[in-house]
Write an enzyme that holds these catalytic residues in place. Structure first.
Site, PDB file in Angstrom:
ATOM      1  N   ASP A 301     -30.503   2.724 -18.349  1.00 24.88           N
ATOM      2  CA  ASP A 301     -30.995   3.342 -17.128  1.00 24.88           C
ATOM      3  C   ASP A 301     -31.113   2.232 -16.078  1.00 24.88           C
ATOM      4  O   ASP A 301     -30.855   1.053 -16.339  1.00 24.88           O
ATOM      5  CB  ASP A 301     -32.329   4.069 -17.360  1.00 24.88           C
ATOM      6  CG  ASP A 301     -32.606   5.126 -16.275  1.00 24.88           C
ATOM      7  OD1 ASP A 301     -31.898   5.119 -15.239  1.00 24.88           O
ATOM      8  OD2 ASP A 301     -33.531   5.932 -16.439  1.00 24.88           O
TER       9      ASP A 301
HETATM   10  C1  BGC Z   1     -33.271   7.666 -13.527  1.00 21.97           C
HETATM   11  C2  BGC Z   1     -32.121   8.353 -14.226  1.00 21.97           C
HETATM   12  C3  BGC Z   1     -30.920   8.430 -13.334  1.00 21.97           C
HETATM   13  C4  BGC Z   1     -30.572   7.039 -12.833  1.00 21.97           C
HETATM   14  C5  BGC Z   1     -29.341   6.992 -11.954  1.00 21.97           C
HETATM   15  C6  BGC Z   1     -32.857   6.382 -12.834  1.00 21.97           C
HETATM   16  O1  BGC Z   1     -33.862   5.927 -11.984  1.00 21.97           O
HETATM   17  O2  BGC Z   1     -34.283   7.396 -14.468  1.00 21.97           O
HETATM   18  O3  BGC Z   1     -32.513   9.622 -14.667  1.00 21.97           O
HETATM   19  O4  BGC Z   1     -29.845   9.002 -14.015  1.00 21.97           O
HETATM   20  O5  BGC Z   1     -31.679   6.537 -12.102  1.00 21.97           O
HETATM   21  O6  BGC Z   1     -29.584   7.562 -10.733  1.00 21.97           O
END
Ligand code: BGC
Length: 768
Positions: A301
């Site tokens: 993530d």
């Molecule tokens: C979130 C994810 C997301 C990623 C990309 C992160 O901050 O936890 O759910 O897919 O960002 O945008």
């Protein structure tokens, strides 16, 4: 990396591949890998945010920053880009942006880039795209077919935007209702989350994960795992979860999704039992890849390798963090802003800290994904191939999903539906807002909308005016959100206007809840509905007019002190663009309610529970000097939801009274619509284990469900089927066992007791 002894142990437990191996495709992967330099390999393991290479120009178009494509793709060979610069852009603009990136990738590396977007409840980041209800609503429909079809539409509209990959579905079990990401998931139950997640995988990816067609996209199941169980209730904070719950509950939807063909998985930002998941070889390599035989790709993530040293402090510096994560099994780093990761990873390989075999394994997984998506052959799909983008059929499906997801929690004296001609006062901060209907991940990350966006869609107020007549519907909001503040900010209330307007109304529809938010900015410290909104409901009730409380919220805000003031309560959750019209369908009686709560609705902020609590949490009155009577409270239980009609159930008829491991169990029951309207009913089968010697048994567990439609007076025999292994559980030792003894199966108020005649210990970690 795994030590040889651990490798050997795994060999005996490895399952058949989760996704069937395609030899021709594997040959192409090997041929590409064989010609790659170390820098090219590391580039494929890197993902950067679009902001690094592009900005929005004054006219809203995306402008590439001079020289940056050359640096990022030409020099560092970066293989993946994500996100939207700011807010949604049109499909044509996406094709231009992603097309430019693909041209550069093919020219300088000969390998297509994989672009990823959070198309989390429809085409979130594609302007004009279809916005479906959020996943918590999809769960409330209890209809996996709807979830599959909605995902297929999202895939189509995302591929029309030249994007082949989404960071969806989100299948974290909602175990703490305060968590600000409750609404992105399918509720608290492992079975419901597994069925919904797997259905979405099929919808997004199509039937063959090895050959994802031009109308489909790859998924990234997230956030692996137990992300949703933070002890504090705050986002990205530590979870403490028993081994039994980790394997039996939190892992279940992930296993279901990878067995349904999920091509990638995104990792939990935080830690479980003290170990950040990004550094856990046990959870990433052993549980996710080796044991289920899964050959997909694991992406971090946001910034989470960096977080291993900056936030979690399990590494001294970035280089140590990279070694930890890559050796644990991470294949691609969502960096997302810096490319020093490439340089540091190269050093780690040259020093021997990260073995070349690990790099090759990770790159194989990335290449396999790109081949599976057909990106080498068509980096950007044909422009003319998507005539149905945002079609009327897509909108109709979103409306249907919204209708089926709204939950009638209370309906005193059948006050709903409202008769034609009823004079309605609409009040509350959620009454006239597209932002609150959609929630986060809508046009922008936080779901904040600019003036004019989604103007062609109906708020609750607009939809009620259209349905009941503008002259019958008045509006006095009483409370409004402060759109310039954070999601909890409210403007000074005007209760007097509500009192005045109530005089000319027959009923007050009070639309309360939350404004849109996403992730950590949505943290809260009090699960109660805001004090001002509670006061609004008190003011409304004090007028003597019946109050219909409409809850438009991403998580269950506590309302126990105002609930008795409402004649009816409807939880619409976050129903998306069609939510206003869907609510009008239901309140007017043009449609019937069939949504069910996908989580336990709490009554008290310090008494949070799930329906599968341990049996020991509820005890009767004890004899003697000390009375240890204990109870669990809730406002409404998991699975609760009323209809405008009534259903009656016959006796539950099991196919056998005795069973053992390997058997298939059937349960038949007659369900009758005894009311005067057609309706849809979700028939749910629960089990309770009389005794579980290796872990205190759960109160009850959902084992099967089916949603049926019945005309007035109609009876249907429903057969619910489960393998006997579904009645197994994971003991405190982390292993599956089906124990001999009695189980009570129950549908509605009809129980049946059946007996397992022999204990079976499962030799493999996933009951294979
Ligand atoms: C979130 C994810 C997301 C990623 C990309 C992160 O901050 O936890 O759910 O897919 O960002 O945008």
């Amino acid at each position: 990396m795994l030590v040889p002894a651990a490798m050997a142990a795994l060999a005996s437990t490895a399952a058949a591949p989760a996704i069937p191996r395609d030899e021709a495709l594997e040959a192409r992967v090997e041929a590409t890998l064989a010609r790659m330099t170390l820098d090219e390999k590391i580039g494929q393991m890197t993902e950067l945010n679009i902001d690094v290479i592009a900005d929005r120009g004054p006219d809203g178009r995306v402008v590439f920053k001079p020289g940056m494509l050359d640096t990022v793709i030409g020099k560092y060979k970066v293989g993946s880009i994500l996100n939207v610069p700011g807010s949604a852009i049109s499909p044509e603009e996406w094709r231009r942006v992603i097309g430019t990136i693909q041209d550069e990738s093919m020219r300088s590396i000969g390998i297509p880039c994989i672009y990823g977007l959070d198309q989390n409840h429809g085409a979130t980041y594609t302007a004009g795209g279809t916005l479906f209800p959020q996943n918590i609503n999809m769960a409330a429909t209890f209809d996996p077919t709807l979830a599959r079809d909605a995902a297929a539409v999202t895939a189509y509209e995302t591929r029309a935007s030249a994007c082949p990959w989404t960071y969806s579905p989100t299948v974290d079990l909602v175990r703490n209702p305060a968590w600000p990401r409750v609404w992105e998931n399918f509720g608290e139950d492992p079975l419901l989350s597994s069925r919904m997640g797997a259905a979405q995988i099929h919808g997004f990816q199509g039937p063959d994960p090895n050959h994802v067609g031009p109308a489909n996209i790859a998924t990234s199941v997230k956030h692996y795992m137990a992300y949703s169980a933070p002890v504090s209730g705050k986002d990205r904070t530590p979870a403490v979860v028993s081994e039994a719950d980790l394997r039996e509950k939190h892992f279940a939807p992930y296993l279901a999704c990878i067995r349904a063909g999920a091509l990638t998985v995104m990792v939990n930002s935080s830690s479980v039992n003290g170990v950040p998941v990004h550094s856990s070889e046990r959870l990433l390599t052993r549980w996710l890849k080796d044991e289920p035989g899964w050959d997909g790709m694991i992406v971090t993530d946001w910034y989470d390798i960096n977080n291993l040293w900056t936030r979690e402090r399990v590494a001294r510096d970035k280089k140590e963090a990279i070694a930890m994560a890559i050796n644990a099994g991470i294949d691609m780093a969502m960096e997302p802003y810096e490319w020093d990761y490439c340089t540091l990873l190269r050093e780690l390989v040259e020093e021997g800290t990260v073995p070349m075999s690990r790099i090759d394994d990770a790159v194989r997984r990335v290449l396999r994904l790109k081949y599976r998506l057909g990106l080498f052959d068509a980096p950007v799909p044909d422009a003319g191939a998507y005539p149905d983008f945002a079609s009327a059929e897509h909108t109709a499906l979103a409306r249907k999903a919204a209708v089926e997801s709204m939950i009638l929690l209370k309906n005193t004296d059948g006050i709903l539906p409202l008769a034609a001609g009823t004079r309605i006062l609409v009040t509350g901060p959620n009454a006239n807002s597209m932002r609150s209907l959609n929630g986060g991940w809508s046009v922008t990350w936080q779901g904040r909308l600019d003036h004019g966006e989604l103007d062609d869609k109906h708020t609750i107020l607009e939809a009620l005016r259209e349905r009941f007549g503008s002259d019958r519907v008045t509006y006095a909001p009483g409370v409004l959100y402060d759109e310039a503040g954070d999601y909890q900010a409210e403007l000074a209330p005007d209760f007097e206007a509500v009192r005045r307007a109530a005089a000319g109304a027959d009923v007050i529809v009070a639309c309360v809840g939350e404004n849109s938010y996403c992730e950590t900015p949505g943290n809260l410290s009090d699960l109660n509905l805001s004090a001002t909104q509670k006061e609004l409901v008190r003011v409304a009730a004090s007028t003597g007019k019946p109050v219909v409380l409409v809850l438009n919220e991403g998580r269950p805000r506590v309302i126990s002190d105002i609930e008795p003031l409402a004649a009816a309560v409807v939880d619409i959750l976050l129903p998306g663009n069609e939510g206003g019209d869907a609510l009008a369908d239901l309140l007017s009686g043009d449609a019937n309610f069939s949504g069910r709560l996908p989580y336990t609705y709490p009554r008290d902020v310090n008494s949070l529970s799930t329906y599968d609590y341990k049996v020991s949490e509820v005890t009767g009155v004890m004899a003697g000097a000390y009375d240890y009577k204990a109870d669990i409270t809730c406002q409404w239980p998991f699975g609760h939801g009323l209809s405008y009609t009534d259903f009656s159930y016959g006796e539950l008829r099991p196919s056998a009274r005795e069973f053992c491991h390997g058997d298939t169990l059937h349960f038949d029951i007659d369900v009758t619509n005894v009311g005067t309207r057609a309706g849809r009913e979700t028939v749910m089968l629960y089990s309770s284990d009389a005794v579980a010697s290796r872990c205190v048994p759960d109160n009850r567990r959902l084992r099967a469900f089916e949603k049926i439609t019945l005309e007035p007076g109609q009876t249907r025999t429903v057969r619910l089927t489960i393998p006997a292994s579904d009645l197994a559980y994971v003991g405190a030792d982390g292993r599956w066992v089906l124990e001999r003894g009695d189980f009570t199966l129950r549908v509605a108020d009809s129980p049946a007791t059946i007996t397992c005649t022999a204990t079976h210990d499962y030799p493999t970690p996933n009951r294979d």
